[in-house]
Motif scaffolding. Sequence first.
Motif, PDB file in Angstrom:
ATOM      1  N   TYR A 198      79.278  24.538 -15.322  1.00 43.09           N
ATOM      2  CA  TYR A 198      78.121  24.417 -16.207  1.00 43.09           C
ATOM      3  C   TYR A 198      78.277  23.241 -17.173  1.00 43.09           C
ATOM      4  CZ  TYR A 198      76.441  28.860 -14.431  1.00 43.09           C
ATOM      5  OH  TYR A 198      75.967  29.851 -13.606  1.00 43.09           O
ATOM      6  N   ASP A 199      79.505  23.003 -17.642  1.00 44.59           N
ATOM      7  CA  ASP A 199      79.732  21.808 -18.474  1.00 44.59           C
ATOM      8  C   ASP A 199      79.442  20.535 -17.689  1.00 44.59           C
ATOM      9  OD1 ASP A 199      80.438  23.056 -20.840  1.00 44.59           O
ATOM     10  OD2 ASP A 199      82.558  23.200 -20.303  1.00 44.59           O
ATOM     11  N   ALA A 200      79.845  20.508 -16.409  1.00 41.77           N
ATOM     12  CA  ALA A 200      79.604  19.324 -15.583  1.00 41.77           C
ATOM     13  C   ALA A 200      78.114  19.123 -15.337  1.00 41.77           C
ATOM     14  CB  ALA A 200      80.356  19.454 -14.256  1.00 41.77           C
ATOM     15  N   TYR A 252      78.890  32.104 -10.780  1.00 43.57           N
ATOM     16  CA  TYR A 252      79.175  30.923  -9.965  1.00 43.57           C
ATOM     17  C   TYR A 252      78.001  30.614  -9.039  1.00 43.57           C
ATOM     18  CZ  TYR A 252      81.353  28.122  -6.262  1.00 43.57           C
ATOM     19  OH  TYR A 252      81.634  27.152  -5.330  1.00 43.57           O
ATOM     20  N   ALA A 253      77.447  31.639  -8.404  1.00 44.75           N
ATOM     21  CA  ALA A 253      76.309  31.422  -7.515  1.00 44.75           C
ATOM     22  C   ALA A 253      75.093  30.903  -8.280  1.00 44.75           C
ATOM     23  CB  ALA A 253      75.967  32.723  -6.787  1.00 44.75           C
ATOM     24  N   ALA A 254      74.929  31.338  -9.526  1.00 46.57           N
ATOM     25  CA  ALA A 254      73.785  30.887 -10.317  1.00 46.57           C
ATOM     26  C   ALA A 254      73.873  29.410 -10.682  1.00 46.57           C
ATOM     27  CB  ALA A 254      73.687  31.723 -11.598  1.00 46.57           C
ATOM     28  N   ALA A 255      75.065  28.826 -10.549  1.00 48.43           N
ATOM     29  CA  ALA A 255      75.215  27.405 -10.864  1.00 48.43           C
ATOM     30  C   ALA A 255      74.696  26.506  -9.743  1.00 48.43           C
ATOM     31  CB  ALA A 255      76.691  27.087 -11.130  1.00 48.43           C
ATOM     32  N   PHE A 256      74.565  27.040  -8.516  1.00 47.67           N
ATOM     33  CA  PHE A 256      74.129  26.202  -7.396  1.00 47.67           C
ATOM     34  C   PHE A 256      72.746  25.598  -7.618  1.00 47.67           C
ATOM     35  CE2 PHE A 256      76.972  28.505  -4.079  1.00 47.67           C
ATOM     36  CZ  PHE A 256      78.091  27.909  -4.648  1.00 47.67           C
ATOM     37  N   PRO A 257      71.717  26.412  -7.953  1.00 46.54           N
ATOM     38  CA  PRO A 257      70.399  25.800  -8.192  1.00 46.54           C
ATOM     39  C   PRO A 257      70.403  24.819  -9.354  1.00 46.54           C
ATOM     40  CG  PRO A 257      70.204  28.180  -7.880  1.00 46.54           C
ATOM     41  CD  PRO A 257      71.656  27.892  -8.032  1.00 46.54           C
ATOM     42  N   LEU A 258      71.192  25.103 -10.388  1.00 43.27           N
ATOM     43  CA  LEU A 258      71.286  24.160 -11.506  1.00 43.27           C
ATOM     44  C   LEU A 258      71.898  22.834 -11.055  1.00 43.27           C
ATOM     45  CD1 LEU A 258      72.465  26.327 -14.537  1.00 43.27           C
ATOM     46  CD2 LEU A 258      70.438  24.882 -14.447  1.00 43.27           C
ATOM     47  N   ALA A 259      72.946  22.913 -10.234  1.00 42.54           N
ATOM     48  CA  ALA A 259      73.582  21.693  -9.733  1.00 42.54           C
ATOM     49  C   ALA A 259      72.613  20.898  -8.867  1.00 42.54           C
ATOM     50  CB  ALA A 259      74.840  22.046  -8.954  1.00 42.54           C
ATOM     51  N   ILE A 276      67.984  18.944 -23.337  1.00 42.71           N
ATOM     52  CA  ILE A 276      67.961  19.531 -22.001  1.00 42.71           C
ATOM     53  C   ILE A 276      69.347  19.991 -21.569  1.00 42.71           C
ATOM     54  CG2 ILE A 276      68.435  17.569 -20.477  1.00 42.71           C
ATOM     55  CD1 ILE A 276      65.928  18.329 -18.917  1.00 42.71           C
ATOM     56  N   THR A 277      70.390  19.470 -22.237  1.00 42.92           N
ATOM     57  CA  THR A 277      71.749  19.875 -21.890  1.00 42.92           C
ATOM     58  C   THR A 277      72.188  21.143 -22.601  1.00 42.92           C
ATOM     59  OG1 THR A 277      72.773  18.571 -23.655  1.00 42.92           O
ATOM     60  CG2 THR A 277      72.326  17.445 -21.564  1.00 42.92           C
ATOM     61  N   GLU A 278      71.375  21.611 -23.553  1.00 41.80           N
ATOM     62  CA  GLU A 278      71.781  22.765 -24.349  1.00 41.80           C
ATOM     63  C   GLU A 278      71.901  24.031 -23.500  1.00 41.80           C
ATOM     64  OE1 GLU A 278      73.069  24.816 -27.627  1.00 41.80           O
ATOM     65  OE2 GLU A 278      72.813  22.647 -27.341  1.00 41.80           O
ATOM     66  N   GLY A 279      70.980  24.217 -22.550  1.00 39.89           N
ATOM     67  CA  GLY A 279      71.015  25.419 -21.721  1.00 39.89           C
ATOM     68  C   GLY A 279      72.292  25.547 -20.920  1.00 39.89           C
ATOM     69  N   PRO A 280      72.693  24.554 -20.104  1.00 38.79           N
ATOM     70  CA  PRO A 280      73.959  24.666 -19.380  1.00 38.79           C
ATOM     71  C   PRO A 280      75.177  24.837 -20.282  1.00 38.79           C
ATOM     72  CG  PRO A 280      72.601  22.922 -18.445  1.00 38.79           C
ATOM     73  CD  PRO A 280      71.925  23.372 -19.700  1.00 38.79           C
ATOM     74  N   LEU A 313      67.442  27.760 -14.716  1.00 38.74           N
ATOM     75  CA  LEU A 313      67.884  28.315 -15.994  1.00 38.74           C
ATOM     76  C   LEU A 313      67.390  29.745 -16.173  1.00 38.74           C
ATOM     77  CD1 LEU A 313      67.394  25.249 -18.369  1.00 38.74           C
ATOM     78  CD2 LEU A 313      69.562  26.361 -17.809  1.00 38.74           C
ATOM     79  N   LEU A 314      66.139  30.013 -15.769  1.00 44.34           N
ATOM     80  CA  LEU A 314      65.615  31.370 -15.874  1.00 44.34           C
ATOM     81  C   LEU A 314      66.406  32.342 -15.011  1.00 44.34           C
ATOM     82  CD1 LEU A 314      61.760  30.661 -15.876  1.00 44.34           C
ATOM     83  CD2 LEU A 314      63.146  31.500 -17.793  1.00 44.34           C
TER      84      LEU A 314
END
Length: 610
Positions: A198-200, A252-259, A276-280, A313-314
């Motif tokens: 998420y930081d990345a 971990y799976a929830a990070a895929f759509p964000l990536a 826009i970076t605040e959410g991750p 994010l949702l």
Amino acid sequence: MPTPPLLATRLPPWLAHVLRAQRGPVPWNAVLRGALAASPLLVSVLAERPAAGVPAALGAMLAGINDRPGSRRASVARLGLPALAGSAGLLTGTMIAATVGSGRSLVVLPLVLGLLGLVAGALSSTGPVASACGTQVLVAAVIGAGMPSPEPGPLRALLFLAGAGWLLLLRLVLPSPGRLGGGPYRLDGEREAVAAVYDAVARLLQASGGPQARAGRAALSAALDRAQDSLAGPRLRRYASSSAERRLHAQYAAAFPLAEAATALAWAGNPLPARITEGPRRLAASVRSGGTCGPLPAPARTDAGLRALDDALLRAAAVFDRPTGASPGRRGERSYSSVLGRARSAAGREYGLRVGVCCATSTLVAQWLHHDHWYWLPATTVFLVKPDLGPLASRVLCRAVGTVVGAAVFGLVVMLPAAPFTLVTTVALCGAFLPVATRHFAVQTAVVTVLVLSLVLLGGEPPASWGRVVESLLACATVLLVGHLPLPGRRGHSVRAALDAAVGAAHRYVGHVLHAQEDHTGRGALRRDAYRSLAAARTAIDLSAAELPAVARQSAGSEGVAGAVERLIDTTTACAVQLDHPAAEPPPVHAGMLAAHLLELDRARAVPAR
């Protein structure tokens, strides 16, 4: 990340690599484990049986070299399997020595160790754990065949395993330093790896539209790789055994759509607002603390990429605010492993042949010289021939310099009084410094040289500082010669194998995005395959480019292929986001760029190496 100094940018690549070192925070927990790993040796000295502590200290030293950052459960395989291989190698070497006898053996020992090197080298190319196993079984077999010891072979093997097991036990039970949050401490490594994803994502969004966007995308891919490996440990491999593990898998799976959304936005090249970076970042903090993430700031839904980011994010907020989550499948990891395993077979044969020839040649030379520490020469060549330690010329130079420095330092150590306890203290200090020393091969060599010479003296053998220097220089010459021999088959197998895997993964990803738009799970797995295989290809290319010119030119043109693959994958990711929001077919601009990148890739692969 390795960072070259200014001088290194003005030198030839093969020489500049010598000056490069990895940077990062000091792993204080690994430093503590390295110091405590000398405890079995101290016990043996107090019991007036110092020779019995030498195999245990060797096992702990080799395990310490493999003690890298990561999750506790992944360390079971990363440290435990090589330790088992080393124990078996030590027993095998002892049995070989008993069969051959104490005289010179110009035929049997070189032949047996050469065949063992051939098999171990071929298996080493299948992955990092296999590489550590192959190295330890060879080094331990050589030590078992040549290093005298009053202990019988089975006991030496058990002591070696006990030393490595002690370090592994420390790795599993000692808490992480500076630990935050209320989650189970056994998952600290996994939680940190997932939080780093998420930081990345946040850093990539921040870099969008700037010169650091490409580096940010590569860093995100590397973070996803590390998290995937961390979650692949025992009991995390298929079924999560607790609510905390299931929750971590879901995060971990929830990070895929964000990536995916962040990659598409970076591909578009438009600067994004800082908020826009605040959410991750809040999601990363939630992973570390073990709590809920709370409300997340929503981006404006003005285009497909921002809509995809908002939707991701949702979905992530819903996952983070639930007490447990479903554990995703492992399809992506199985696909990557099988494809890369098939592609590495040719490279494994070439590497195995070079390891076997190096091991046999160095053993023959050492037996012909007929000196007391003949096993040093083949044991050194086993380490030197490993390509994952850097380019050949670089590791040879680092080995020579590091050995000279280490021998000089040990010469000062033996001048101190209270020899046994001074040597134990030296071993403990070397073990503590080893996790930091692994960032540069020359420094690692110096530390290991001091440690090994201390163990040799504790084992009852006379000091041999400058003999160690001579053996290392002979090993360097042997590896340089064998490493550049025109052995059967073409050079550059590792680069071509990695590129073939990356191209194949990219084509599968493109086909899936264009023809199976509704299968988001399969798309995510194929995207991970594509980016991970691309990273492996770039690593192989960078390694080959830093070899001597005669070797480096064998992979000329590879960077062009890797660049074409990268542009194709990034464009495919952006196209996938467009198809989800809400296009029914690829927009003309994306379709045209996909066709152009496919043509570019075909042309790049058609360029022959010089």
